[in-house]
Design an enzyme around this catalytic site. Structure first.
Site, PDB file in Angstrom:
ATOM      1  CG  ASP A   1      -2.124  -0.883   0.899  1.00 54.78           C
ATOM      2  OD1 ASP A   1      -1.966  -2.112   1.003  1.00 54.78           O
ATOM      3  OD2 ASP A   1      -3.175  -0.351   0.499  1.00 54.78           O
TER       4      ASP A   1
ATOM      5  CE  LYS B   1      -5.777  -5.475   4.199  1.00 56.13           C
ATOM      6  NZ  LYS B   1      -6.525  -4.373   4.862  1.00 56.13           N
TER       7      LYS B   1
HETATM    8  O1  MRU Z   1      -7.664  -3.099   2.736  1.00 57.27           O
HETATM    9  P1  MRU Z   1      -7.345  -3.446   1.316  1.00 57.27           P
HETATM   10  O2  MRU Z   1      -8.064  -4.657   0.828  1.00 57.27           O
HETATM   11  O3  MRU Z   1      -7.481  -2.262   0.404  1.00 57.27           O
HETATM   12  O4  MRU Z   1      -5.811  -3.823   1.350  1.00 57.27           O
HETATM   13  C1  MRU Z   1      -5.177  -4.179   0.155  1.00 57.27           C
HETATM   14  C2  MRU Z   1      -3.780  -4.633   0.343  1.00 57.27           C
HETATM   15  O5  MRU Z   1      -3.245  -4.630   1.419  1.00 57.27           O
HETATM   16  C3  MRU Z   1      -3.036  -5.040  -0.891  1.00 57.27           C
HETATM   17  O6  MRU Z   1      -2.092  -6.023  -0.604  1.00 57.27           O
HETATM   18  C4  MRU Z   1      -2.299  -3.802  -1.453  1.00 57.27           C
HETATM   19  O7  MRU Z   1      -3.179  -2.733  -1.612  1.00 57.27           O
HETATM   20  C5  MRU Z   1      -1.643  -4.095  -2.721  1.00 57.27           C
HETATM   21  S1  MRU Z   1      -2.829  -4.243  -4.008  1.00 57.27           S
HETATM   22  C6  MRU Z   1      -2.052  -4.457  -5.493  1.00 57.27           C
END
Ligand code: MRU
Length: 357
Positions: free
Chosen positions: A247, A258
């Site tokens: 992220d 995550k």
């Molecule tokens: O809370 P989310 O589902 O938006 O979290 C997403 C993630 O943590 C993904 O691993 C990250 O955004 C990479 S997506 C290519």
């Protein structure tokens, strides 16, 4: 709301993956409602930026690159709604603030909104054309970046093996093809992967609901495991790589992803399993010196208390629900971007990669 059998077809944009989370018809934005997957495939239609901001906050669309693309289209919807009216720039700015405030950790969101502002500053004559063109370009560029990362990441996998992924960093989390799942798609097509272990990813179940579904759409064998089984699975000796998305990547290479990614990376190091982070350069935030500077989103305790509206947690218990964690760069073996691969990333190597046109 649209039922979408078109999820079974390839999209208008060539994503090289069956699943399509984001669709744009030139006037409206369509988002696959990820809260409903895999039970239902429903698209929601958006005609204004405030609706898109709510969709990002409420996880209709999620995943760092996908929310960046959705926010850029949100900017275009805002300009279409307000341009030409009295004080239209102030109205658009209020929408942009709502979009960028929808979720704090994924830097792609702020990155996309900053680009919308730049376009508006540079194009007084036809702001709608400019911002719409920008959003379409961010959308297409993300797919191309993922396909490049897929090739780069697959090249790192020397022998046919099993891999483990956490959360969903796939077509659903991007404009198409995916970051971590893009690498997995490419490596699987090359015969280098025979099975993907997908962490369930409590509490929102991105692994069991989204990653398992997405891989099955492309016929890639997937074995679902409880988050707590990841270390034990690595201990069995067949898993050679952990492949995840991000992220936000700090200037020194610390990786926010995550919640649970950090625990997976610690277990991987203990078991001699390598960790690959696949993330476009739009996810690298040089303004964050290290992971301590990355804002970590906290979500409602209700996400931990129950599932699908049914409470299972003991009444009266408190809950702490950070939805991201930071994996220190020392635990990352490879950072894969669309500009190239960095082995054992650090601040200097990241700066050199970003300086490369
Ligand atoms: O809370 P989310 O589902 O938006 O979290 C997403 C993630 O943590 C993904 O691993 C990250 O955004 C990479 S997506 C290519």
């Amino acid at each position: 709301m649209h039922r979408c059998p078109e999820q079974q077809k390839k999209s208008e944009m060539n994503t090289n993956s069956v699943v399509q989370a984001i669709r744009w018809n030139g006037e409206c934005l369509f988002l696959l409602d990820q809260r409903k997957l895999p039970t239902e495939t429903l698209e929601m239609e958006f005609r204004d930026a405030i609706g898109v901001a709510a969709a990002i906050r409420d996880m209709v669309v999620r995943g760092a690159p996908a929310i960046g693309v959705a926010a850029a289209y949100g900017g275009a919807l805002s300009v279409a709604q307000h341009a030409g009216k009295v004080n239209w720039r102030a109205a658009v700015e209020a929408d942009l603030q709502a979009l960028e405030g929808a979720r704090p950790t994924a830097v792609n969101l702020a990155w996309a909104v900053a680009q919308v502002r730049e376009q508006l500053d540079a194009n007084d004559d036809d702001p709608l054309l400019a911002v719409r063109g920008l959003a379409e370009q961010i959308h297409a560029a993300d797919i191309a970046a993922n396909q490049r990362m897929g090739e780069f990441g697959a090249a790192l996998i020397e022998h046919r093996c099993q891999v483990l992924t956490h959360c969903n960093a796939g077509a659903l989390a991007t404009a198409g093809y995916g970051t971590a799942l893009g690498v997995i798609r490419s490596a699987y097509a090359q015969g280098k992967i025979d099975r993907v272990f997908a962490d369930e990813t409590r509490p929102w179940l991105q692994g069991s609901r989204l990653t398992a579904w997405e891989l099955l759409q492309d016929g890639i064998p997937v074995t679902l495991i409880a988050d707590g089984a990841a270390a034990w699975a690595m201990g069995q000796g067949e898993i050679r790589w952990v492949i995840v998305g991000a992220d936000r990547v700090a200037a020194n290479g610390d990786v926010a992803n995550k919640i649970g990614t950090y625990a997976v990376a610690v277990s991987a190091r203990y078991h001699g399993v390598r960790v690959m982070v696949a993330a476009p350069t739009s996810t690298i935030d040089v303004d964050c010196e290290d992971g301590d500077a990355i804002p970590i989103e906290q979500r409602s305790a209700d996400e931990l208390f129950g599932l699908a509206g049914a409470r299972h947690a003991a009444l009266g218990a408190d809950a702490w629900n950070p939805v991201f964690d930071v994996t220190p760069v020392a635990l990352v073996d490879a950072l894969v971007t669309e500009k190239g691969v960095i082995l054992q990333p650090d601040k200097a190597k990241i700066a050199a990669l970003l300086a490369n046109p």
